[in-house]
Design an enzyme around this catalytic site. Structure first.
Site, PDB file in Angstrom:
ATOM      1  N   ASP A   1     115.956  75.128 -21.397  1.00 62.67           N
ATOM      2  CA  ASP A   1     116.584  74.835 -22.766  1.00 62.67           C
ATOM      3  C   ASP A   1     117.943  74.131 -22.722  1.00 62.67           C
ATOM      4  O   ASP A   1     118.758  74.507 -21.624  1.00 62.67           O
ATOM      5  CB  ASP A   1     117.061  76.351 -23.617  1.00 62.67           C
ATOM      6  CG  ASP A   1     117.523  76.125 -24.780  1.00 62.67           C
ATOM      7  OD1 ASP A   1     117.486  75.290 -25.486  1.00 62.67           O
ATOM      8  OD2 ASP A   1     117.970  77.427 -25.320  1.00 62.67           O
TER       9      ASP A   1
ATOM     10  N   SER B   1     122.386  81.110 -19.904  1.00 58.50           N
ATOM     11  CA  SER B   1     121.235  82.089 -20.088  1.00 58.50           C
ATOM     12  C   SER B   1     121.482  83.116 -18.662  1.00 58.50           C
ATOM     13  O   SER B   1     122.717  83.545 -18.566  1.00 58.50           O
ATOM     14  CB  SER B   1     119.870  81.337 -19.857  1.00 58.50           C
ATOM     15  OG  SER B   1     118.906  82.437 -20.283  1.00 58.50           O
TER      16      SER B   1
ATOM     17  N   HIS C   1     121.458  83.019 -24.555  1.00 57.59           N
ATOM     18  CA  HIS C   1     120.157  83.665 -24.523  1.00 57.59           C
ATOM     19  C   HIS C   1     120.569  85.451 -24.463  1.00 57.59           C
ATOM     20  O   HIS C   1     120.623  85.933 -23.737  1.00 57.59           O
ATOM     21  CB  HIS C   1     119.163  83.569 -23.571  1.00 57.59           C
ATOM     22  CG  HIS C   1     118.734  82.117 -23.749  1.00 57.59           C
ATOM     23  ND1 HIS C   1     117.469  81.763 -23.197  1.00 57.59           N
ATOM     24  CD2 HIS C   1     118.845  80.720 -24.621  1.00 57.59           C
ATOM     25  CE1 HIS C   1     117.397  80.289 -23.538  1.00 57.59           C
ATOM     26  NE2 HIS C   1     118.341  79.889 -24.240  1.00 57.59           N
TER      27      HIS C   1
END
Length: 851
Positions: free
Chosen positions: A140, A22, A49
């Site tokens: 995540d 991310s 992301h």
């Protein structure tokens, strides 16, 4: 062997490396890819992301750092080794049968694309899956790595101190699902090493008889190191997990691993953990929980006696997700049906580390995807970047270490949930446990198994209640079921053979001394109740009905609430004093009015000491006293006893009676005043409590909104960080290209001048300085502000004409120092074919030597 090791390797699907990142991930992934060879032997799938509203150039940017071909994923892309696949914006990514599928993003749920892909990858590639978590915020990827590790894949995380944003790697490491932790370049090297040797080591099933002998040695080492016997596990399960350890340590032969295991106690611990890995998550197989909530639990909770707690057992609970899911559903049913039944959930496992994690009840924030938004708000609280189960749910569960096969079971259960544990055990062990489960349940209790598990040959003991789930209702049994299993339990445990509920024994003759003891206790000892420090009655001796009774309403075992009127205050005072001093406290001359004849009693509270001298219980003993009589000097002269009325009248003088009455009246007045003050104070406290509750609800609502906003802002920040990283990379490339272009133009030694459509200087080469008086700091100034060496009065006008009409002009002019120049003025356009300014070139014309 039917197939050689090499042929198995050639026919197998490729190893797939899932890389999740991310914020700060662009640099980490670029570094990771730069250390991969052109043909790493595996497919690389990058999941980041990305902003849903911004077109991403991630694939182009990564291609510059990678020697492996990079492409952005299109729907239904077949995975091939030696390729890098990059997720496009605003999608979820899944893999099935080696084909990448783009799934629309669900805006109503938390967006966790890395966990989503890793879970599908674990199911599709199994042991050929590799999960890598790099820089990013949040958690995540942590649950996705756990899924990959469960399927015997390899899991990795970036070393937090090398990550620009260490949140995601730290969450994965803390969750305990990472095999390797290193910098991105070292992770890449380890993957190449792993892929190179994967499948080339000696598989345990290549030589069945010899491998069984080695596996048996492994069991002996494990039992010596951990105290647990894994011989009940399925042979194939054990071999697959041992194979994973061979791959991790790059050991070629099983015999070598046995020696390594014997010499390294830590490896025995790691293999022990490896064998205990189970698939667990919140509300796994949701249809089973729906059946429990809508059908099973309402029936069990409504139809039971209120004083009996609702008992649940979850063997093999691992890190607690199954037990917590059941607790949440039970709480929902209790509140929906307005029930106050006490609930005891026993969750057990042989893995002490898993039990410790379960007790804490702290999970990555990504579990919200499994739990759901509503239950997350209701049953969890935020602890940093993680979620913790609230105390009201944690308090329903008792976590403890227990070996299901060798330790005594829990009994008198209403519900037993043993899902996805039997599938790891040998069939003969499964057939020994099913009767044990039936024995543990009350008649009419329920057994919940996993979707791949059944009751086998014991269908006569259970009634299946649903065709869609493995939920069974226990049928009544005379105890013969336990004869069909040979499970043994340690001495002193709660063994099935000692439970009179199922097994009937012939009464044994009672010794005379036991009869005498019972006679003396029942007939010649005063009635008593035993209470703990919470004033709860835990044991009753003798006939206490004259002194205690159950109050109306919700049943409570508080001894002060149950004692008859007239004894409440002295008992309460005596208990407080006894609790504080741990000494015998007596109250005598207490009057208990029953019918027409009052009873006078002595009440004593006596501490009960254990063998260690500690006091945990107190005995409340009640003895009757003789009724008070008149003084001997006030009796009749004839020595005859007067009637009862005269005796009472002669007990006290008139003055004493009047004084007592006055004192009593004064006491009543003070008591009434105190009661009124207490009632007034109580009303004020209730009012304040209501205000506090209202304020607390508002604060809680505001906190939930802030948490939701924080999550949205965090997600947006991650996307913006990714976009920013891409823009920074592009900017760096543009700066580099600009410098290269400037060096190139300067090296030509040709006077070249760029002006924009407003005739402001944009760029020029060094040679222009010999014609126009201009320096580097003059960028963005208007061309007419400068003097030049040209005999060219229309110089500025011609430039303006080209800018206005966008047509080229060519002139031959002289300079003040006698040179002849050809001045070419031409419009120039950008990549979108939009006019941006005028390019002016000065070429010196020299006379031909032959002219």
């Amino acid at each position: 062997m039917a197939h050689s090791r090499e042929s198995r390797q050639q026919n197998a699907s490729p190893i797939v490396v899932g890389v999740g990142a991310s914020a700060g991930g662009l640099e980490a992934i670029s570094s990771f890819l730069s250390y991969l060879p052109a043909k790493p032997g595996a497919a690389i799938v990058v999941v980041m992301h990305l902003s849903p509203d911004y077109p991403s150039d991630l694939a182009k940017l990564l291609a510059r750092a990678s020697s492996v071909p990079v492409q952005q994923i299109e729907d239904a892309t077949a995975i091939e080794p030696d390729h890098v696949y990059v997720i496009p914006p605003n999608t979820n990514l899944a893999v099935m049968n080696g084909v990448l599928q783009l799934i629309p993003r669900n805006d109503g749920h938390p967006w966790l694309p890395i966990d989503y892909f890793f879970r599908t990858l674990s199911s599709d590639a199994e042991s050929r899956a590799i999960g890598v978590v790099l820089s990013g915020t949040g958690s995540d990827g942590a649950l996705g790595l756990e899924a990959i590790r469960t399927q015997l894949g390899l899991t990795m995380a970036q070393k937090p101190d090398t990550a620009e944003f260490p949140g995601m790697p730290e969450a994965a490491i803390e969750h305990g699902s990472v095999d390797y932790v290193a910098a991105p370049e070292d992770l890449a090297k380890e993957i190449v090493n792993h892929v190179t040797h994967f499948g080339r080591r000696e598989l345990p099933y290549d030589r069945p008889e010899q491998s069984r002998n080695q596996i048996s040695k492994i069991f002996v080492i494990l039992r010596s190191a951990t105290g647990h016997d894994f011989s009940a596990f399925k042979e194939n399960t054990v071999r697959r997990r041992v194979q994973r350890r061979l791959d991790l340590h790059k050991i070629e032969r099983l015999e070598d691993y046995v020696r390594y295991l014997h010499r390294n106690p830590q490896e025995a611990h790691m293999l022990h953990r490896e064998l205990l890995i189970g698939v667990t998550e919140f509300f796994r197989e949701p249809e089973a929980f729906e059946t429990l909530k809508n059908t099973v639990l309402p029936e069990l909770l409504r139809d039971r006696e209120s004083e009996q707690p609702f008992r649940v057992w979850v063997p093999g609970c691992s890190s607690g997700e199954e037990a917590y899911s059941l607790a949440m559903v039970i709480r929902e049913v209790l509140e929906e049906h307005e029930l106050t039944t006490a609930v005891n959930i026993f969750a057990t496992d042989i893995d002490e580390e898993a039990i410790d994690r379960a007790r804490r009840g702290v999970f990555p924030a990504a579990v919200k995807a499994d739990v759901g938004e509503e239950r997350t708000k209701r049953f969890f609280k935020h602890v940093g970047d993680a979620l913790q189960v609230v105390q009201s749910i944690r308090g329903m569960i008792i976590f403890s270490k227990q070996d299901l096969i060798s330790d005594p079971p829990f009994t008198r259960l209403d519900l037993l949930s043993c899902r996805n544990l039997l599938i790891y055990l040998k069939p003969e062990i499964q057939q020994r446990l099913i009767p044990l489960f039936h024995y543990s349940l009350r008649d009419g209790g329920y057994l919940v198994l996993g979707s791949s598990e059944t009751v086998g040959n014991f269908a006569d003991l259970f009634q299946k209640i649903s065709t869609d789930t493995r939920i069974y209702k226990a049928r009544a049994d005379d105890g013969s079921a336990m004869a069909r299993t040979n499970l043994q339990f340690p001495v002193g445990g709660e063994s099935p053979a000692t439970d009179s509920r199922r097994v009937k024994h012939e009464p044994t003759p009672t010794a005379p001394e036991h009869m005498l003891h019972r006679f003396l206790l029942n007939e010649h000892t005063p009635p008593a109740v035993f209470v703990n420090r919470r004033r709860e009655i835990v044991y009753v001796h003798g006939r206490t009905g004259r002194y205690f009774e159950l109050p109306t309403g919700v049943a409570r075992m508080d001894v002060v609430d149950m004692v008859r009127s007239g004894l409440t205050l002295p008992l309460s005072q005596a208990l407080r004093e006894a609790f504080k001093e741990e000494q015998v406290v007596k109250r005598s001359g207490l009057r208990l009015d029953e019918g027409d004849t009052p009873t006078f009693i002595e009440l004593s509270v006596e501490p009960v000491k254990t063998e260690t001298g500690e006091v945990e219980l107190f005995a409340v003993v009640i003895r009757e006293e003789p009724r008070p009589t008149a003084a001997s000097g006030q009796a009749s002269a004839g020595g005859e006893a007067g009637d009862e009325e005269s005796a009472e009248k002669t007990t006290y003088s008139a003055e004493e009676v009047q004084s007592l009455e006055q004192e009593l009246e004064s006491t009543r007045e003070r008591l009434q005043t105190t009661v009124e003050e207490l009632e007034s104070t109580n009303e004020e406290l209730k009012s304040s409590l209501e205000e506090y509750q209202s304020t607390n609800e508002e604060l809680q609502s505001s906190n939930e909104e802030l948490e939701s906003s924080k999550e949205e802002m965090q997600s947006l920040n991650e996307e913006l960080n990714t976009v920013n990283s891409e823009l920074q990379t592009k900017n760096a490339e543009l700066s580099r290209s600009n410098a290269e272009m400037k060096n190139f133009l300067d090296s030509l030694e040709i006077p070249i001048l760029f002006v924009d459509n407003q005739l402001r200087i944009k760029r020029f080469t060094r040679a222009v300085g010999d014609i126009i008086n201009i320096i580097e700091s003059d960028i963005h100034r208007h061309i007419k502000q400068f003097t030049h060496k040209l005999d060219y009065d229309e110089f500025i006008n011609d430039i303006a004409d080209v800018a206005r009409r966008t047509h080229p002009i060519e002139r031959v002019v002289n300079t003040h120092d006698g040179r002849t120049l050809r001045v070419d003025m031409a419009p120039y356009r950008n990549v979108d074919d939009v006019f941006e300014g005028v390019l002016i070139t000065f070429l010196e014309l020299r006379e031909n030597s032959d002219t």
